[in-house]
Design a protein around this motif. Structure first.
Motif, PDB file in Angstrom:
ATOM      1  N   GLU A 270       0.823  -1.207   0.164  1.00 16.16           N
ATOM      2  CA  GLU A 270       0.023  -0.028  -0.011  1.00 16.16           C
ATOM      3  C   GLU A 270       0.938   1.330   0.048  1.00 16.16           C
ATOM      4  OE1 GLU A 270      -2.531  -0.313   3.372  1.00 16.16           O
ATOM      5  OE2 GLU A 270      -3.764  -2.057   2.588  1.00 16.16           O
ATOM      6  N   GLN A 271       2.152   0.983   0.265  1.00 16.02           N
ATOM      7  CA  GLN A 271       3.188   2.224   0.398  1.00 16.02           C
ATOM      8  C   GLN A 271       4.171   2.172  -0.576  1.00 16.02           C
ATOM      9  OE1 GLN A 271       4.222   3.076   4.230  1.00 16.02           O
ATOM     10  NE2 GLN A 271       2.197   3.186   5.023  1.00 16.02           N
ATOM     11  N   GLY A 272       3.829   1.658  -1.740  1.00 16.67           N
ATOM     12  CA  GLY A 272       4.807   1.768  -2.939  1.00 16.67           C
ATOM     13  C   GLY A 272       5.898   0.757  -2.679  1.00 16.67           C
ATOM     14  N   ASN A 273       5.577  -0.610  -2.236  1.00 19.13           N
ATOM     15  CA  ASN A 273       6.640  -1.699  -2.257  1.00 19.13           C
ATOM     16  C   ASN A 273       7.459  -1.126  -0.966  1.00 19.13           C
ATOM     17  OD1 ASN A 273       7.625  -4.083  -2.707  1.00 19.13           O
ATOM     18  ND2 ASN A 273       9.150  -3.230  -3.917  1.00 19.13           N
TER      19      ASN A 273
END
Length: 737
Positions: A270-273
């Motif tokens: 959810e936070q860009g990997n």
């Protein structure tokens, strides 16, 4: 007479002029941060029986006064420099001296660092220089302490060949002229006490080398560092909340290890990997490992490292848990939560080499301080890294202190020592002429050998419940033999021979396995010569080697059947167990440190089946002492038939005393074998407790006997035997009813 008076006046004037000129030169030297001994000039110094002079150097100050008995005694500024001076009566100004400083836009009060006594512990420095200081992290680095009744921060660093050393940081605008340190020639150590609580502040050491080169270095003993690519150290305190060492590290205990790379076990999609933090890792990793039934988690190196692609094996901050996932307190809480859940914690430890990053240990004070000066001994050709000078006493204290640090201050249960073979051999990965023999003309690195013995003797002496594990890939004798018996003193050694041979066997088409039968039996020739761990580690699933499931031959069904049967063989074979993350559900992709494991695979029955098998193996392993209590003794193992190469079937007994026995049978062909006869120890009946071909594991479900009667027929050297069906590519465990 008048001429004589004028002559005396001229001499006095000339003396004052010379003194002012000398002070001016020293002020310029302080400004350049190349003053050799700042403590000999700054602070309070006695002039005669009645007078003393107080000096301070504060760049940017407009006015400075000494606080004395509720009075402000104004100091004189020398021209336009940062040097301020005041002549006072000897008893007028108490030490430590407090200053009132006017910077024009703000006014502050500070204690003068050069008015404090040394913070150095002479006894500790003696041990440090002798190579026996086991807790150097308590004396070196940055520590918030109370000194002479004042709370502040002590900085201590070893740099014997530097001309001057200053503390620089975000608390002094990274200005090397602000805080030059006190040098102790006897120990080669520099220290200073700054009367401020600098917790959380970033800092480095600015060093002037003997060749007048200015270099900036991170603190070798820093307990916290900036998140890469930034390179500063950070003032932090020792954690206080760790759990005690668990009593689960002994030779006769069940040890099943889940090896984890924290940066890629699971990512925050959810936070860009992005990385999970220590809190999130605790919330997700601990219940996962508990569900699988592993007894220990082994973390790949967590000491701060600049390059992600090194996986932590090229550390720069040996005392700093990596800030990728949080600060030192978050790491300590993470370890504490794992321990509180009843899981042991092991960490990878890397004393064999270090990288050449400019802020690191290489050429630390402008000389080969930590590394061996001779490139044939101080450079590692495989990894383009430096090798520690193990013969140097202070380097030994540094590494010894680091080993005790993780065990004592975080409650870590053990250290898996990386690349031990590279430490032991002077000619490791070197051609003729590229290495220097030892004093006896041999290839053994005597300094590294004695250091490893010293570390093992020390850490086991402090806490016999910890464990040290050697990744040692040769036939070096006595790796796990006690140091008082000329061994290296490790608790366990990775069985690299078993790993290589068994993987070579299992990769082959079952049609050809009968020609390589000895690859699975040879490990039992030496299985009890050391205390072994059987590793299926990260090294086997990177650099084009492929994942474990993709090493298996045959179609998709056979790949999974082979892997399940192989896991069954591994868990029954003498030796503790280690499995790298992803292997527990047969990840297809080769491990990539930049990405999460392929968790979606657990939605597929065949992958879930492997996961369920690992749970069952760990459960059975812990339930039956025969699997682990006599791992390091030949009395705990007996072949039933280790020579059935034609059918590629292996059968053996694991036992703990006379009353606890488990029979393991491995069929490494896809053929179903009915009425298979096998000799067994005395018993009335046997029950099947594991069949890796069971439907719940993704197997074929070939009908097999689960309650097996014993026949009064001699076979394989036993008076009794059994007859049963062997499923294809399957491992069985049988126990007495």
């Amino acid at each position: 007479m008048l001429g004589e008076i004028m002559s005396v006046a001229n001499l006095v004037s000339l003396s004052q002029l010379n003194e002012e000129q000398q002070s001016l030169e020293k002020a310029h030297s302080l400004q350049r941060a190349d003053f050799i001994n700042a403590f000999s000039f700054l602070g309070k110094h006695v002039i005669n029986q009645e007078l003393s002079i107080v000096r301070c150097f504060i760049p940017g100050a407009k006015k400075v006064s000494v606080c004395a008995n509720k009075q402000l005694l104004k100091m004189e500024q020398l021209q336009q420099t940062g040097l301020f001076q005041l002549v006072v009566s000897n008893n007028k100004v108490p030490e430590p001296i407090q200053l009132d400083i006017d910077f024009g836009d703000c006014q502050v009060q500070r204690f003068l660092p050069y008015s404090f006594a040394s913070t150095l512990d002479d006894d500790a420095m003696y041990l440090f220089n002798q190579g026996t200081l086991a807790h150097g992290y308590r004396h070196f680095g940055a520590h918030v302490i109370t000194h002479q009744g004042i709370k502040g921060t002590r900085f201590t660093v070893w740099a014997p060949n530097a001309k001057s050393v200053s503390v620089i940081g975000d608390f002094n605008h990274w200005d090397a002229s602000c805080y030059p340190m006190r040098f102790h020639p006897a120990s080669g150590v520099w220290e200073i006490f700054i009367a401020e609580d600098l917790s959380g502040k970033h800092y480095k050491y600015s060093l002037l080398t003997e060749h007048n080169q200015r270099i900036e270095k991170a603190d070798p003993f820093a307990m916290q560092m900036q998140l890469p690519p930034h390179t500063a150290s950070q003032v932090a305190s020792l954690p206080q909340n760790h759990q005690p060492i668990a009593l689960i590290n002994q030779f006769n205990q069940a040890i099943s290890i889940y090896e984890v790379h924290l940066g890629s076990w699971r990512r925050n999609v959810e936070q860009g990997n992005g990385y999970l933090n220590y809190t999130e890792l605790a919330e997700q990793l601990i219940p996962y490992v508990l569900d699988l039934g592993f007894t220990h988690i082994q973390l790949m190196p967590i000491s701060e490292f600049p390059f992600d692609g090194s996986w932590g094996y090229q550390p720069v901050g040996l005392f700093a848990p990596t800030s990728r996932f949080g600060d030192i307190n978050a790491f300590s809480e993470f370890i504490g939560k794992i321990k509180a859940a009843g899981i042991g914690v092991l960490i990878d430890w890397v004393p064999g080499h270090f990288p050449n990053d400019p802020h690191g240990l290489a050429m630390f004070d402008g000389t080969h301080l930590y590394e061996h000066a001779d490139k044939r001994q101080g450079y590692h050709p495989d990894w383009n890294t430096h090798i520690y000078n193990y013969d140097r006493a202070e380097v030994r204290s540094f590494l010894l202190s680091n080993a005790t640090y993780w065990l004592n201050e975080f409650g870590i249960d053990g250290l898996r020592v990386d690349a031990v073979a590279s430490m032991l051999y002077l000619d490791y990965s070197r051609k003729e002429g590229e290495w220097v023999p030892n004093c006896f003309g041999g290839r053994e690195n005597l300094g590294a050998i004695s250091l490893l013995q010293q570390i093992n003797a020390t850490v086991y002496g402090e806490n016999p419940n910890i464990v040290t594990i050697a990744e040692e890939s040769t036939a070096w004798p006595g790796v796990t033999k006690p140091t008082d018996q000329s061994g290296l003193g490790f608790g366990f050694k990775w069985n690299m021979g078993w790993m290589n041979d068994s993987l070579e066997y299992i990769k082959k088409d079952p049609l050809y396995r009968r020609h390589h039968h000895n690859e699975m039996t040879f490990s039992l020739v030496y299985a009890f010569s050391e205390n072994y761990i059987l590793p299926l580690s990260h090294d086997e699933v990177v650099h084009g080697k492929g994942s474990l499931i993709n090493k298996m031959p045959g179609d998709d069904w056979q790949k999974f059947a082979n892997l399940r049967a192989f896991y069954g063989f591994m868990w029954a074979h003498p030796g503790k167990k280690l499995l790298f993350m992803g292997g527990e559900f047969a990840q297809y992709h080769e491990w990539d440190h930049d990405f999460s494991l392929d968790w979606h695979l657990l939605d597929e029955a065949k992958h879930q089946g492997v996961y369920t098998l690992i749970k069952s193996l760990n459960s059975l392993y812990k339930a039956y002492p025969a699997f682990y209590e006599m791992d390091n003794s030949g009395e705990g193992f007996r072949w039933i038939d280790g020579g059935n190469a034609e059918q590629s079937v292996f059968s053996f007994v694991r036992q703990s005393g006379e009353q606890s026995k488990v029979i393991a049978i491995c069929n490494f062909t896809p053929e179903v074998r009915t009425q298979f006869k096998l000799g067994v120890p005395n018993a009335k009946r046997y029950k099947l407790v594991l069949n890796t071909d069971d439907i719940q594991f993704g197997g074929s479900g070939v009908p097999v006997e689960t309650d097996i009667a014993v026949l009064n027929e001699a076979n394989h050297g036993f008076e009794n035997s059994i007859s049963l069906t062997l499923a294809p590519l399957a491992t069985y465990y049988l126990v007495e009813k």
